[in-house]
Design an enzyme around this catalytic site. Sequence first.
Site: not given
Length: 261
Positions: A173, A204, A207-209
Amino acid sequence: MKTVLTIAGSDCSGGAGIQADIKTITAHKLYASSAITALTAQNTTGVTGIFNVSKEFLAKELDSIFTDIYPDAVKIGMVSETELIETISEKLVEYNVKNIVLDPVMVATSGAHLLNDNAIDVLVNKLFPLATIITPNILEAEVLSNMKIKTKEDMEEAAKVISKITKGSVLIKGGHSINDSNDLLLTNDEFIWFNGERIDNPNTHGTGCTLSSAIASNLALGYSIPDSIKNAKSYISTCLKSMLDLGKGSGPLDHMAPYRK
């Protein structure tokens, strides 16, 4: 109804971890189950405490899920202890689980390492070989590839290095680390770039989860890995464009944004 299991830590503020995963899976009109690896005391301004579950209790959680409502896909997030990583890998093998999305939560946005070297080794040796796809951010990809990533060419080189330690696909990412939102997928020896839309939203948190859960949801629905990523990124963009503003720090996404009029 297709089902997705999330194995991750709980975020009491609801923006990341298990809570973000369940919201994301539900937004995809799927059934969500969860195995909690840790309780965290956190909000939009930071984390103040972590309480890990025992390996015995985590094993009971996973047995309960896999012997009853068997998932069509699994997302794995925060796992901070070696014994818990080993327990997850053992259960995934025991129950022959497919469509595994591993978000290797190793490095905080601040750059602080969340896992010690031994735990990283176990994560790489035990869980990486089982994953359908892993989704490291730039900082995590730097740890895994043992190189600095400053350019798109660096991302491609790092992806090739990481692909040697996992049988599945690798999604690095981009995010703010190289000043764009473009992500790189290496799958079946092919590079695929996903251009991201830059959205001016400072909120944010999670966001990754959310991205990894959205990818797992799409895999459960039968989409290919590239299409799952494309759909997941589109979902993230919709959530960010809602411009939800909660909390005193970096606030959460609006996970139900696609259904708001």
